[in-house]
Design a protein around this motif. Structure first.
Motif, PDB file in Angstrom:
ATOM      1  N   ASN A  16     -19.026 -64.102 -55.861  1.00 50.41           N
ATOM      2  CA  ASN A  16     -17.621 -64.133 -56.263  1.00 50.41           C
ATOM      3  C   ASN A  16     -17.436 -64.243 -57.781  1.00 50.41           C
ATOM      4  O   ASN A  16     -16.332 -64.441 -58.261  1.00 50.41           O
ATOM      5  CB  ASN A  16     -16.903 -65.292 -55.569  1.00 50.41           C
ATOM      6  CG  ASN A  16     -17.519 -66.639 -55.896  1.00 50.41           C
ATOM      7  OD1 ASN A  16     -18.275 -66.777 -56.850  1.00 50.41           O
ATOM      8  ND2 ASN A  16     -17.200 -67.631 -55.102  1.00 50.41           N
ATOM      9  N   GLY A  17     -18.527 -64.138 -58.520  1.00 47.09           N
ATOM     10  CA  GLY A  17     -18.449 -64.259 -59.972  1.00 47.09           C
ATOM     11  C   GLY A  17     -18.416 -65.697 -60.463  1.00 47.09           C
ATOM     12  O   GLY A  17     -18.415 -65.942 -61.653  1.00 47.09           O
ATOM     13  N   GLN A  18     -18.413 -66.643 -59.559  1.00 47.00           N
ATOM     14  CA  GLN A  18     -18.391 -68.061 -59.912  1.00 47.00           C
ATOM     15  C   GLN A  18     -19.676 -68.740 -59.432  1.00 47.00           C
ATOM     16  O   GLN A  18     -20.386 -69.341 -60.213  1.00 47.00           O
ATOM     17  CB  GLN A  18     -17.185 -68.764 -59.264  1.00 47.00           C
ATOM     18  CG  GLN A  18     -15.848 -68.112 -59.553  1.00 47.00           C
ATOM     19  CD  GLN A  18     -15.445 -68.189 -61.011  1.00 47.00           C
ATOM     20  OE1 GLN A  18     -15.543 -69.240 -61.634  1.00 47.00           O
ATOM     21  NE2 GLN A  18     -14.993 -67.085 -61.552  1.00 47.00           N
ATOM     22  N   ASP A  19     -19.965 -68.636 -58.132  1.00 49.10           N
ATOM     23  CA  ASP A  19     -21.159 -69.271 -57.570  1.00 49.10           C
ATOM     24  C   ASP A  19     -22.438 -68.533 -57.938  1.00 49.10           C
ATOM     25  O   ASP A  19     -23.491 -69.131 -58.093  1.00 49.10           O
ATOM     26  CB  ASP A  19     -21.041 -69.356 -56.039  1.00 49.10           C
ATOM     27  CG  ASP A  19     -19.893 -70.254 -55.615  1.00 49.10           C
ATOM     28  OD1 ASP A  19     -19.842 -71.406 -56.083  1.00 49.10           O
ATOM     29  OD2 ASP A  19     -19.042 -69.793 -54.834  1.00 49.10           O
ATOM     30  N   LYS A  20     -22.357 -67.228 -58.042  1.00 53.54           N
ATOM     31  CA  LYS A  20     -23.458 -66.375 -58.483  1.00 53.54           C
ATOM     32  C   LYS A  20     -22.869 -65.369 -59.465  1.00 53.54           C
ATOM     33  O   LYS A  20     -21.674 -65.101 -59.440  1.00 53.54           O
ATOM     34  CB  LYS A  20     -24.101 -65.650 -57.296  1.00 53.54           C
ATOM     35  CG  LYS A  20     -24.857 -66.582 -56.351  1.00 53.54           C
ATOM     36  CD  LYS A  20     -25.610 -65.774 -55.305  1.00 53.54           C
ATOM     37  CE  LYS A  20     -26.358 -66.672 -54.364  1.00 53.54           C
ATOM     38  NZ  LYS A  20     -27.697 -66.964 -54.794  1.00 53.54           N
ATOM     39  N   PRO A  21     -23.682 -64.802 -60.343  1.00 58.80           N
ATOM     40  CA  PRO A  21     -23.127 -63.892 -61.347  1.00 58.80           C
ATOM     41  C   PRO A  21     -22.641 -62.550 -60.780  1.00 58.80           C
ATOM     42  O   PRO A  21     -21.823 -61.891 -61.407  1.00 58.80           O
ATOM     43  CB  PRO A  21     -24.284 -63.681 -62.326  1.00 58.80           C
ATOM     44  CG  PRO A  21     -25.511 -64.012 -61.548  1.00 58.80           C
ATOM     45  CD  PRO A  21     -25.109 -65.056 -60.548  1.00 58.80           C
ATOM     46  N   GLN A  22     -23.131 -62.164 -59.606  1.00 54.89           N
ATOM     47  CA  GLN A  22     -22.702 -60.895 -59.037  1.00 54.89           C
ATOM     48  C   GLN A  22     -21.252 -60.996 -58.556  1.00 54.89           C
ATOM     49  O   GLN A  22     -20.812 -62.046 -58.094  1.00 54.89           O
ATOM     50  CB  GLN A  22     -23.564 -60.475 -57.836  1.00 54.89           C
ATOM     51  CG  GLN A  22     -25.015 -60.312 -58.144  1.00 54.89           C
ATOM     52  CD  GLN A  22     -25.809 -61.576 -57.860  1.00 54.89           C
ATOM     53  OE1 GLN A  22     -25.271 -62.632 -57.595  1.00 54.89           O
ATOM     54  NE2 GLN A  22     -27.116 -61.447 -57.927  1.00 54.89           N
ATOM     55  N   ILE A  23     -20.552 -59.871 -58.673  1.00 48.39           N
ATOM     56  CA  ILE A  23     -19.182 -59.781 -58.177  1.00 48.39           C
ATOM     57  C   ILE A  23     -19.152 -58.638 -57.166  1.00 48.39           C
ATOM     58  O   ILE A  23     -19.244 -57.465 -57.536  1.00 48.39           O
ATOM     59  CB  ILE A  23     -18.179 -59.546 -59.322  1.00 48.39           C
ATOM     60  CG1 ILE A  23     -18.292 -60.672 -60.356  1.00 48.39           C
ATOM     61  CG2 ILE A  23     -16.758 -59.452 -58.777  1.00 48.39           C
ATOM     62  CD1 ILE A  23     -17.457 -60.447 -61.604  1.00 48.39           C
ATOM     63  N   TRP A  24     -19.074 -59.018 -55.899  1.00 52.53           N
ATOM     64  CA  TRP A  24     -19.097 -58.047 -54.808  1.00 52.53           C
ATOM     65  C   TRP A  24     -17.823 -58.153 -53.987  1.00 52.53           C
ATOM     66  O   TRP A  24     -17.242 -59.228 -53.854  1.00 52.53           O
ATOM     67  CB  TRP A  24     -20.266 -58.307 -53.867  1.00 52.53           C
ATOM     68  CG  TRP A  24     -21.631 -58.082 -54.437  1.00 52.53           C
ATOM     69  CD1 TRP A  24     -21.967 -57.623 -55.682  1.00 52.53           C
ATOM     70  CD2 TRP A  24     -22.866 -58.305 -53.763  1.00 52.53           C
ATOM     71  NE1 TRP A  24     -23.333 -57.563 -55.817  1.00 52.53           N
ATOM     72  CE2 TRP A  24     -23.908 -57.981 -54.647  1.00 52.53           C
ATOM     73  CE3 TRP A  24     -23.186 -58.767 -52.491  1.00 52.53           C
ATOM     74  CZ2 TRP A  24     -25.250 -58.080 -54.294  1.00 52.53           C
ATOM     75  CZ3 TRP A  24     -24.515 -58.882 -52.143  1.00 52.53           C
ATOM     76  CH2 TRP A  24     -25.539 -58.530 -53.040  1.00 52.53           C
ATOM     77  N   VAL A  25     -17.418 -57.008 -53.422  1.00 55.10           N
ATOM     78  CA  VAL A  25     -16.325 -56.977 -52.450  1.00 55.10           C
ATOM     79  C   VAL A  25     -16.755 -56.046 -51.317  1.00 55.10           C
ATOM     80  O   VAL A  25     -17.618 -55.184 -51.498  1.00 55.10           O
ATOM     81  CB  VAL A  25     -15.000 -56.478 -53.069  1.00 55.10           C
ATOM     82  CG1 VAL A  25     -14.506 -57.434 -54.133  1.00 55.10           C
ATOM     83  CG2 VAL A  25     -15.119 -55.072 -53.615  1.00 55.10           C
ATOM     84  N   ALA A  26     -16.156 -56.235 -50.163  1.00 53.34           N
ATOM     85  CA  ALA A  26     -16.459 -55.373 -49.018  1.00 53.34           C
ATOM     86  C   ALA A  26     -15.209 -54.597 -48.626  1.00 53.34           C
ATOM     87  O   ALA A  26     -14.081 -55.069 -48.805  1.00 53.34           O
ATOM     88  CB  ALA A  26     -16.953 -56.202 -47.843  1.00 53.34           C
ATOM     89  N   TYR A  27     -15.454 -53.412 -48.089  1.00 51.00           N
ATOM     90  CA  TYR A  27     -14.380 -52.585 -47.549  1.00 51.00           C
ATOM     91  C   TYR A  27     -14.950 -51.794 -46.382  1.00 51.00           C
ATOM     92  O   TYR A  27     -15.956 -51.102 -46.538  1.00 51.00           O
ATOM     93  CB  TYR A  27     -13.824 -51.650 -48.626  1.00 51.00           C
ATOM     94  CG  TYR A  27     -12.737 -50.750 -48.097  1.00 51.00           C
ATOM     95  CD1 TYR A  27     -11.489 -51.269 -47.756  1.00 51.00           C
ATOM     96  CD2 TYR A  27     -12.956 -49.404 -47.901  1.00 51.00           C
ATOM     97  CE1 TYR A  27     -10.499 -50.465 -47.253  1.00 51.00           C
ATOM     98  CE2 TYR A  27     -11.973 -48.582 -47.403  1.00 51.00           C
ATOM     99  CZ  TYR A  27     -10.747 -49.117 -47.075  1.00 51.00           C
ATOM    100  OH  TYR A  27      -9.760 -48.310 -46.556  1.00 51.00           O
ATOM    101  N   LYS A  28     -14.338 -51.940 -45.227  1.00 43.46           N
ATOM    102  CA  LYS A  28     -14.775 -51.259 -44.002  1.00 43.46           C
ATOM    103  C   LYS A  28     -16.259 -51.463 -43.726  1.00 43.46           C
ATOM    104  O   LYS A  28     -16.982 -50.528 -43.386  1.00 43.46           O
ATOM    105  CB  LYS A  28     -14.430 -49.771 -44.046  1.00 43.46           C
ATOM    106  CG  LYS A  28     -12.944 -49.511 -43.965  1.00 43.46           C
ATOM    107  CD  LYS A  28     -12.645 -48.044 -43.815  1.00 43.46           C
ATOM    108  CE  LYS A  28     -11.161 -47.811 -43.611  1.00 43.46           C
ATOM    109  NZ  LYS A  28     -10.832 -46.383 -43.505  1.00 43.46           N
ATOM    110  N   GLY A  29     -16.741 -52.689 -43.924  1.00 41.85           N
ATOM    111  CA  GLY A  29     -18.112 -53.040 -43.596  1.00 41.85           C
ATOM    112  C   GLY A  29     -19.140 -52.727 -44.659  1.00 41.85           C
ATOM    113  O   GLY A  29     -20.313 -53.045 -44.509  1.00 41.85           O
ATOM    114  N   ILE A  30     -18.723 -52.108 -45.747  1.00 40.90           N
ATOM    115  CA  ILE A  30     -19.633 -51.744 -46.834  1.00 40.90           C
ATOM    116  C   ILE A  30     -19.369 -52.672 -48.015  1.00 40.90           C
ATOM    117  O   ILE A  30     -18.222 -52.931 -48.373  1.00 40.90           O
ATOM    118  CB  ILE A  30     -19.429 -50.274 -47.251  1.00 40.90           C
ATOM    119  CG1 ILE A  30     -19.681 -49.353 -46.053  1.00 40.90           C
ATOM    120  CG2 ILE A  30     -20.328 -49.921 -48.429  1.00 40.90           C
ATOM    121  CD1 ILE A  30     -19.281 -47.909 -46.300  1.00 40.90           C
ATOM    122  N   ILE A  31     -20.443 -53.164 -48.633  1.00 41.03           N
ATOM    123  CA  ILE A  31     -20.322 -54.070 -49.773  1.00 41.03           C
ATOM    124  C   ILE A  31     -20.552 -53.289 -51.064  1.00 41.03           C
ATOM    125  O   ILE A  31     -21.545 -52.567 -51.195  1.00 41.03           O
ATOM    126  CB  ILE A  31     -21.338 -55.227 -49.679  1.00 41.03           C
ATOM    127  CG1 ILE A  31     -21.114 -56.020 -48.390  1.00 41.03           C
ATOM    128  CG2 ILE A  31     -21.222 -56.144 -50.900  1.00 41.03           C
ATOM    129  CD1 ILE A  31     -22.190 -57.043 -48.112  1.00 41.03           C
TER     130      ILE A  31
END
Length: 78
Positions: A16-31
């Motif tokens: 989420n950009g806070q707990d880990k440096p990566q910022i990921w989102v999902a849409y229709k089962g794909i990250i």
């Protein structure tokens, strides 16, 4: 896409950009990795937060799902 790693919703939530440096989102089962997007700085994009599935929220967005085409696919939701 069959050879992509799978992640739980809890694992996605950490990107989420806070707990880990990566910022990921999902849409229709794909990250998707949106880390490099200036619109997702600090894990927030307008009223949306990274680390979650945005499928239900996209109908309210001013853009279509084609916006995800510019981001790298990193996995699938279990």
């Amino acid at each position: 896409m069959d050879n992509l790693p799978t992640y739980t919703k809890q694992q996605l939530a950490l990107r989420n950009g806070q707990d880990k440096p990566q910022i990921w989102v999902a849409y229709k089962g794909i990250i998707y990795d949106v880390t490099e997007s200036r619109l997702w700085r600090n894990g927030k994009h307008y009223e949306h937060w990274a680390g979650q599935d945005l499928t239900a929220e996209l109908p309210d967005a001013p853009h279509t799902e084609t916006v995800f085409e510019k981001f790298k696919v990193v996995g699938l939701i279990k």
